[in-house]
Design a protein around this motif. Sequence first.
Motif, PDB file in Angstrom:
ATOM      1  N   ASP A  55       2.819  14.645  -0.551  1.00 59.92           N
ATOM      2  CA  ASP A  55       3.858  14.184  -1.455  1.00 59.92           C
ATOM      3  C   ASP A  55       4.689  13.116  -0.749  1.00 59.92           C
ATOM      4  O   ASP A  55       5.167  13.335   0.352  1.00 59.92           O
ATOM      5  CB  ASP A  55       4.753  15.372  -1.837  1.00 59.92           C
ATOM      6  CG  ASP A  55       5.751  15.021  -2.936  1.00 59.92           C
ATOM      7  OD1 ASP A  55       6.251  13.886  -2.943  1.00 59.92           O
ATOM      8  OD2 ASP A  55       6.020  15.892  -3.782  1.00 59.92           O
ATOM      9  N   PRO A  56       4.887  11.957  -1.361  1.00 62.15           N
ATOM     10  CA  PRO A  56       5.659  10.904  -0.712  1.00 62.15           C
ATOM     11  C   PRO A  56       7.047  11.331  -0.252  1.00 62.15           C
ATOM     12  O   PRO A  56       7.591  10.760   0.690  1.00 62.15           O
ATOM     13  CB  PRO A  56       5.744   9.826  -1.797  1.00 62.15           C
ATOM     14  CG  PRO A  56       4.512  10.017  -2.614  1.00 62.15           C
ATOM     15  CD  PRO A  56       4.294  11.505  -2.636  1.00 62.15           C
ATOM     16  N   ALA A  57       7.641  12.335  -0.903  1.00 66.08           N
ATOM     17  CA  ALA A  57       8.981  12.771  -0.518  1.00 66.08           C
ATOM     18  C   ALA A  57       9.018  13.304   0.907  1.00 66.08           C
ATOM     19  O   ALA A  57      10.063  13.295   1.558  1.00 66.08           O
ATOM     20  CB  ALA A  57       9.473  13.852  -1.480  1.00 66.08           C
ATOM     21  N   GLY A  58       7.872  13.751   1.435  1.00 64.29           N
ATOM     22  CA  GLY A  58       7.849  14.290   2.788  1.00 64.29           C
ATOM     23  C   GLY A  58       7.769  13.244   3.874  1.00 64.29           C
ATOM     24  O   GLY A  58       7.975  13.558   5.050  1.00 64.29           O
ATOM     25  N   GLY A  59       7.467  12.012   3.502  1.00 59.05           N
ATOM     26  CA  GLY A  59       7.440  10.945   4.486  1.00 59.05           C
ATOM     27  C   GLY A  59       6.267  10.990   5.435  1.00 59.05           C
ATOM     28  O   GLY A  59       6.280  10.311   6.457  1.00 59.05           O
ATOM     29  N   ILE A  60       5.247  11.780   5.145  1.00 57.63           N
ATOM     30  CA  ILE A  60       4.071  11.851   6.016  1.00 57.63           C
ATOM     31  C   ILE A  60       2.865  11.377   5.218  1.00 57.63           C
ATOM     32  O   ILE A  60       2.391  12.069   4.321  1.00 57.63           O
ATOM     33  CB  ILE A  60       3.848  13.274   6.548  1.00 57.63           C
ATOM     34  CG1 ILE A  60       5.035  13.709   7.404  1.00 57.63           C
ATOM     35  CG2 ILE A  60       2.560  13.340   7.356  1.00 57.63           C
ATOM     36  CD1 ILE A  60       4.910  15.111   7.970  1.00 57.63           C
ATOM     37  N   GLN A  61       2.394  10.178   5.544  1.00 57.88           N
ATOM     38  CA  GLN A  61       1.218   9.617   4.898  1.00 57.88           C
ATOM     39  C   GLN A  61       0.222   9.186   5.977  1.00 57.88           C
ATOM     40  O   GLN A  61       0.543   9.136   7.159  1.00 57.88           O
ATOM     41  CB  GLN A  61       1.599   8.431   4.019  1.00 57.88           C
ATOM     42  CG  GLN A  61       2.586   8.762   2.906  1.00 57.88           C
ATOM     43  CD  GLN A  61       2.019   9.709   1.860  1.00 57.88           C
ATOM     44  OE1 GLN A  61       0.910  10.194   1.974  1.00 57.88           O
ATOM     45  NE2 GLN A  61       2.809  10.012   0.839  1.00 57.88           N
ATOM     46  N   ILE A  62      -0.969   8.867   5.543  1.00 60.04           N
ATOM     47  CA  ILE A  62      -2.048   8.508   6.456  1.00 60.04           C
ATOM     48  C   ILE A  62      -1.645   7.315   7.313  1.00 60.04           C
ATOM     49  O   ILE A  62      -1.176   6.300   6.814  1.00 60.04           O
ATOM     50  CB  ILE A  62      -3.320   8.173   5.662  1.00 60.04           C
ATOM     51  CG1 ILE A  62      -3.836   9.423   4.933  1.00 60.04           C
ATOM     52  CG2 ILE A  62      -4.403   7.593   6.558  1.00 60.04           C
ATOM     53  CD1 ILE A  62      -4.896   9.129   3.911  1.00 60.04           C
ATOM     54  N   GLY A  63      -1.832   7.449   8.631  1.00 60.01           N
ATOM     55  CA  GLY A  63      -1.558   6.358   9.551  1.00 60.01           C
ATOM     56  C   GLY A  63      -2.679   5.333   9.533  1.00 60.01           C
ATOM     57  O   GLY A  63      -3.855   5.694   9.599  1.00 60.01           O
ATOM     58  N   ARG A  64      -2.320   4.056   9.465  1.00 56.43           N
ATOM     59  CA  ARG A  64      -3.290   2.975   9.334  1.00 56.43           C
ATOM     60  C   ARG A  64      -3.040   1.902  10.391  1.00 56.43           C
ATOM     61  O   ARG A  64      -1.952   1.806  10.952  1.00 56.43           O
ATOM     62  CB  ARG A  64      -3.207   2.366   7.922  1.00 56.43           C
ATOM     63  CG  ARG A  64      -3.414   3.403   6.801  1.00 56.43           C
ATOM     64  CD  ARG A  64      -3.075   2.824   5.431  1.00 56.43           C
ATOM     65  NE  ARG A  64      -3.107   3.845   4.387  1.00 56.43           N
ATOM     66  CZ  ARG A  64      -4.165   4.149   3.657  1.00 56.43           C
ATOM     67  NH1 ARG A  64      -5.312   3.503   3.853  1.00 56.43           N
ATOM     68  NH2 ARG A  64      -4.115   5.077   2.736  1.00 56.43           N
ATOM     69  N   HIS A  65      -4.060   1.104  10.638  1.00 52.91           N
ATOM     70  CA  HIS A  65      -4.105  -0.037  11.571  1.00 52.91           C
ATOM     71  C   HIS A  65      -2.798  -0.262  12.347  1.00 52.91           C
ATOM     72  O   HIS A  65      -1.795  -0.664  11.781  1.00 52.91           O
ATOM     73  CB  HIS A  65      -4.449  -1.283  10.782  1.00 52.91           C
ATOM     74  CG  HIS A  65      -4.762  -2.472  11.643  1.00 52.91           C
ATOM     75  ND1 HIS A  65      -5.497  -3.537  11.190  1.00 52.91           N
ATOM     76  CD2 HIS A  65      -4.444  -2.781  12.919  1.00 52.91           C
ATOM     77  CE1 HIS A  65      -5.631  -4.444  12.144  1.00 52.91           C
ATOM     78  NE2 HIS A  65      -4.984  -4.006  13.211  1.00 52.91           N
ATOM     79  N   GLY A  66      -2.854  -0.032  13.653  1.00 49.10           N
ATOM     80  CA  GLY A  66      -1.667  -0.206  14.465  1.00 49.10           C
ATOM     81  C   GLY A  66      -1.967  -0.766  15.840  1.00 49.10           C
ATOM     82  O   GLY A  66      -3.071  -1.226  16.132  1.00 49.10           O
TER      83      GLY A  66
END
Length: 323
Positions: free
Chosen positions: A259-270
């Motif tokens: 859920d976007p409210a949790g602030g944890i989404q898939i980490g991408r290109h860094g």
Amino acid sequence: MSPVATGIDPDAPAPRELYRDPVYDGATDPTVVESPDGWFLFYTQRRATHPDPGPGVAWVHGSRIGVARSDDGLRWTYAGTLEPETGGLMLRPGPPPAEVDETHWAPEVIHDGIRWRMYLTEIDGVPTQWPGHQRRIVEYASDDLRTWTRRGPLTLASDRVIDAAVARCPDGRWRVWYKDEAADSTTAVAVSDDLDTWHAEGTAIGGRPHEGPFAFELGGHWWLLTDEWRGMAVHRSSDAVSWQRQGGTDAVILGEGGDPAGGIQIGRHGSVVVTGDEARLYYFTHPWWDGSELADADERTHRRSAVHVARLHVVDGELTAQR
């Protein structure tokens, strides 16, 4: 689940975000360097909120390289974009031009002991679809991270190459790892003794398609991260030449989403900045998209992106990431 359903305002700060692009809200592919003049963040400035970017995937193209500045690598202020000048690029404050005729992606910035070098993906025009367009990696040089002289394209495995990562390896030679879209979107590698002439060394990381390689040394090992669009695969090496995947073919770090409210989404290109026995991994996410199908969601909202940071440590010979 759409942002509307969760009651989230996509114009508000995303939970845990480190930086958002104030022009088009499309900061992706971050690379960070620390210099005597402070910290610099270079990133692909996707046109996520452009009112009329064009059809198809034009919003991902037509991008400039955005630049942000910081005193500590954690609190960032937008500084402008790298704009074409005669013979190179120059940092200009403010937004990019409304009309552009070239696409700039995924900058890699290193210091060779004398000067800064940037390896930039360039694409002619503003493509509206993914296939059918040449992609090249071009080198620039700078003494101050603001004014860049164009040195020319690298001769690599194909004309469909993006996402350069460059490092000096234990054998004293320089290597560039990059995504070769002509080879099923895997990581190819080339080697150089002088950063002027490059020779192909074949495939560094095969298997599942991926992008965004980044190589670094930490805790007595070399590591290479690749973005599999479901988290980052981790590869370990003693010589930065032969790599073994950590945890098997399905293992990734920063693969959590929800859920976007949790602030944890898939980490991408860094990219990674090493300081002593730990490191910072700067990466991007789509704060309002959990990776699920977009058919019933607000696609424009889901285009937005944010830069985040994680701590990296080596524990019992394995790389760990803490958001």
